[in-house]
Write a protein that holds these residues in place. Structure first.
Motif, PDB file in Angstrom:
ATOM      1  N   UNK A 139      23.721   3.571  34.948  1.00 48.15           N
ATOM      2  CA  UNK A 139      23.581   5.034  34.953  1.00 48.15           C
ATOM      3  C   UNK A 139      22.257   5.446  35.611  1.00 48.15           C
ATOM      4  N   UNK A 140      21.726   4.529  36.421  1.00 43.57           N
ATOM      5  CA  UNK A 140      20.550   4.882  37.217  1.00 43.57           C
ATOM      6  C   UNK A 140      19.240   4.815  36.449  1.00 43.57           C
ATOM      7  N   UNK A 141      19.251   4.192  35.285  1.00 44.31           N
ATOM      8  CA  UNK A 141      18.013   4.059  34.516  1.00 44.31           C
ATOM      9  C   UNK A 141      17.525   2.605  34.578  1.00 44.31           C
ATOM     10  N   UNK A 142      16.389   2.383  33.976  1.00 41.13           N
ATOM     11  CA  UNK A 142      15.813   1.044  33.976  1.00 41.13           C
ATOM     12  C   UNK A 142      15.523   0.681  32.516  1.00 41.13           C
ATOM     13  N   UNK A 143      16.119  -0.410  32.010  1.00 38.63           N
ATOM     14  CA  UNK A 143      15.911  -0.737  30.591  1.00 38.63           C
ATOM     15  C   UNK A 143      14.425  -0.782  30.244  1.00 38.63           C
ATOM     16  N   UNK A 144      14.014  -0.116  29.177  1.00 39.78           N
ATOM     17  CA  UNK A 144      12.588   0.018  28.867  1.00 39.78           C
ATOM     18  C   UNK A 144      11.870  -1.315  28.681  1.00 39.78           C
ATOM     19  N   UNK A 145      12.583  -2.357  28.209  1.00 41.46           N
ATOM     20  CA  UNK A 145      11.921  -3.644  27.965  1.00 41.46           C
ATOM     21  C   UNK A 145      11.451  -4.286  29.273  1.00 41.46           C
ATOM     22  N   UNK A 146      12.021  -3.857  30.414  1.00 36.33           N
ATOM     23  CA  UNK A 146      11.611  -4.449  31.697  1.00 36.33           C
ATOM     24  C   UNK A 146      10.126  -4.234  31.989  1.00 36.33           C
ATOM     25  N   UNK A 147       9.560  -3.169  31.415  1.00 38.18           N
ATOM     26  CA  UNK A 147       8.140  -2.878  31.681  1.00 38.18           C
ATOM     27  C   UNK A 147       7.218  -3.981  31.160  1.00 38.18           C
ATOM     28  N   UNK A 148       7.732  -4.787  30.232  1.00 40.29           N
ATOM     29  CA  UNK A 148       6.916  -5.907  29.727  1.00 40.29           C
ATOM     30  C   UNK A 148       7.710  -7.210  29.819  1.00 40.29           C
ATOM     31  N   UNK A 149       8.557  -7.309  30.831  1.00 38.40           N
ATOM     32  CA  UNK A 149       9.467  -8.462  30.931  1.00 38.40           C
ATOM     33  C   UNK A 149       8.720  -9.784  31.039  1.00 38.40           C
ATOM     34  N   UNK A 150       7.533  -9.780  31.630  1.00 38.86           N
ATOM     35  CA  UNK A 150       6.815 -11.043  31.837  1.00 38.86           C
ATOM     36  C   UNK A 150       6.352 -11.659  30.520  1.00 38.86           C
ATOM     37  N   UNK A 151       6.353 -10.875  29.467  1.00 40.85           N
ATOM     38  CA  UNK A 151       5.889 -11.411  28.179  1.00 40.85           C
ATOM     39  C   UNK A 151       7.034 -11.751  27.223  1.00 40.85           C
ATOM     40  N   UNK A 152       8.275 -11.683  27.733  1.00 40.37           N
ATOM     41  CA  UNK A 152       9.420 -12.011  26.876  1.00 40.37           C
ATOM     42  C   UNK A 152       9.457 -13.506  26.567  1.00 40.37           C
ATOM     43  N   UNK A 153       9.825 -13.813  25.341  1.00 45.07           N
ATOM     44  CA  UNK A 153      10.148 -15.190  24.959  1.00 45.07           C
ATOM     45  C   UNK A 153      11.600 -15.167  24.502  1.00 45.07           C
ATOM     46  N   UNK A 154      12.468 -15.841  25.250  1.00 49.00           N
ATOM     47  CA  UNK A 154      13.894 -15.789  24.923  1.00 49.00           C
ATOM     48  C   UNK A 154      14.215 -16.817  23.849  1.00 49.00           C
ATOM     49  N   UNK A 155      14.862 -16.383  22.796  1.00 46.71           N
ATOM     50  CA  UNK A 155      15.279 -17.319  21.746  1.00 46.71           C
ATOM     51  C   UNK A 155      16.797 -17.365  21.722  1.00 46.71           C
ATOM     52  N   UNK A 156      17.312 -18.452  21.159  1.00 43.84           N
ATOM     53  CA  UNK A 156      18.746 -18.681  21.199  1.00 43.84           C
ATOM     54  C   UNK A 156      19.226 -19.112  19.820  1.00 43.84           C
ATOM     55  N   UNK A 157      19.786 -18.185  19.080  1.00 42.41           N
ATOM     56  CA  UNK A 157      20.290 -18.511  17.742  1.00 42.41           C
ATOM     57  C   UNK A 157      19.227 -18.344  16.668  1.00 42.41           C
ATOM     58  N   UNK A 158      19.470 -18.977  15.514  1.00 38.48           N
ATOM     59  CA  UNK A 158      18.522 -18.884  14.401  1.00 38.48           C
ATOM     60  C   UNK A 158      17.274 -19.695  14.729  1.00 38.48           C
ATOM     61  N   UNK A 159      16.119 -19.074  14.499  1.00 37.58           N
ATOM     62  CA  UNK A 159      14.868 -19.717  14.892  1.00 37.58           C
ATOM     63  C   UNK A 159      13.815 -19.475  13.804  1.00 37.58           C
ATOM     64  N   UNK A 160      13.068 -20.511  13.477  1.00 34.51           N
ATOM     65  CA  UNK A 160      11.909 -20.310  12.616  1.00 34.51           C
ATOM     66  C   UNK A 160      10.753 -19.884  13.517  1.00 34.51           C
ATOM     67  N   UNK A 161      10.309 -18.628  13.352  1.00 37.04           N
ATOM     68  CA  UNK A 161       9.263 -18.104  14.239  1.00 37.04           C
ATOM     69  C   UNK A 161       7.918 -18.712  13.873  1.00 37.04           C
ATOM     70  N   UNK A 162       7.649 -18.740  12.580  1.00 38.02           N
ATOM     71  CA  UNK A 162       6.464 -19.418  12.045  1.00 38.02           C
ATOM     72  C   UNK A 162       6.667 -19.537  10.542  1.00 38.02           C
ATOM     73  N   UNK A 163       5.734 -20.181   9.870  1.00 43.18           N
ATOM     74  CA  UNK A 163       5.869 -20.392   8.431  1.00 43.18           C
ATOM     75  C   UNK A 163       6.193 -19.075   7.712  1.00 43.18           C
ATOM     76  N   UNK A 164       7.361 -19.013   7.077  1.00 39.91           N
ATOM     77  CA  UNK A 164       7.726 -17.828   6.293  1.00 39.91           C
ATOM     78  C   UNK A 164       8.374 -16.696   7.072  1.00 39.91           C
TER      79      UNK A 164
END
Ligand SMILES: [Zn+2]
Ligand SMILES: [Zn+2]
Length: 262
Positions: A139-164
């Motif tokens: 629809x001619x827009x740009x997904x807002x997350x693209x503005x910080x795309x270089x800092x994305x960390x892609x995860x796949x499924x259930x993930x332990x991010x850190x303790x707790x």
């Protein structure tokens, strides 16, 4: 295990949200005043945001639904009121990439941004009914997350991010939706975001005997599978929904009176 503190932060209000958008096949035509929320999770060395909220009033009026946002509610200002600078945030988790949950990722320059891989892919070519939710290129827009795309960390499924802190893949509302399961002094809290838009979604549905999905979804079978996955993880009192005003009854989770004494 490390214990964290969770603060709901209201970054805007939908003045007249359609209630059936939150609760499938319920209350059609009924309007609801609903907050747009992000959650601040803090621990010993942790300053994390779950979602980054919505756009401002003018952009919302042009592309989404009218919303109310005072200057104090703008995400960076709201954090400042809690003594947190934008630079202090080192982790962002996007539960999903709808505009009201990821619009401000770029305002936190030191944060790595954790998103499910399938959510990122999907957001670039969603079903037409969700083009506006993702502000998608169709629809001619740009997904807002693209503005910080270089800092994305892609995860796949259930993930332990850190303790707790665990990320739980729970598709249905969107294909790559994730809930955040956080340990606190009063047990685990589930930051459910739009998987459970309102507290009443989680209260037993009289017709089906299960919680009610969001009226906005891409796959109901997957959604119920996700609900069944979440049911044993919480007693309901420890769910933090995406758009329920009742969340704001407490400034901090766990609330004082929920803490074990001694
Ligand atoms: Zn959503
Ligand atoms: Zn939402």
């Amino acid at each position: 295990m490390e214990c964290y503190t969770i603060r709901p932060i209201c970054v805007g209000w939908f003045a007249e949200a359609e209630k059936s958008n939150f609760a499938y096949q319920k209350s059609a035509g009924e309007k609801l005043s609903a907050p747009i929320l992000m959650y601040l999770v803090t621990g010993k060395d942790t300053c994390m945001l779950v979602d980054t909220g919505c756009c401002g009033e003018a952009w919302a009026r042009a592309h989404h639904h009218p919303l109310l946002q005072t200057e104090e509610m703008q995400p960076v200002n709201a954090l400042k009121l809690l003594g947190i600078a934008a630079e202090d945030v080192t982790i962002i988790v996007n539960t999903h990439l709808h505009w009201d949950h990821c619009f401000n990722n770029h305002l936190f320059p030191n944060a790595r941004i954790y998103v499910q891989k399938r959510e990122v892919h999907y957001s670039l070519n969603p079903v037409p009914t969700q083009y506006t939710y993702y502000e998608s290129p169709q629809i001619g827009l740009s997904p807002p997350w693209l503005r910080a795309a270089s800092r994305l960390v892609l995860v796949d499924g259930d993930v332990s991010l850190q303790d707790g802190i665990d990320l739980l893949l729970t598709p249905g509302h969107t294909p790559g939706f994730q809930c955040v399961h956080v340990n606190t002094k009063a047990g685990r809290y589930l930051i459910a975001s739009d998987c459970v838009g309102l507290v009443e979604n989680w209260e037993e549905n009289q017709t089906w005997g299960l919680p009610t999905p969001s009226g906005i979804h891409v796959n109901l079978e997957e959604y119920y599978h996700s609900i069944r996955k979440l049911l044993p993880l919480t007693d309901g009192a420890h769910i933090l929904p995406g758009h329920d005003p009742r969340v704001l009854e407490h400034a901090v989770y766990p609330p004082e009176d929920a803490l074990p004494s001694g």
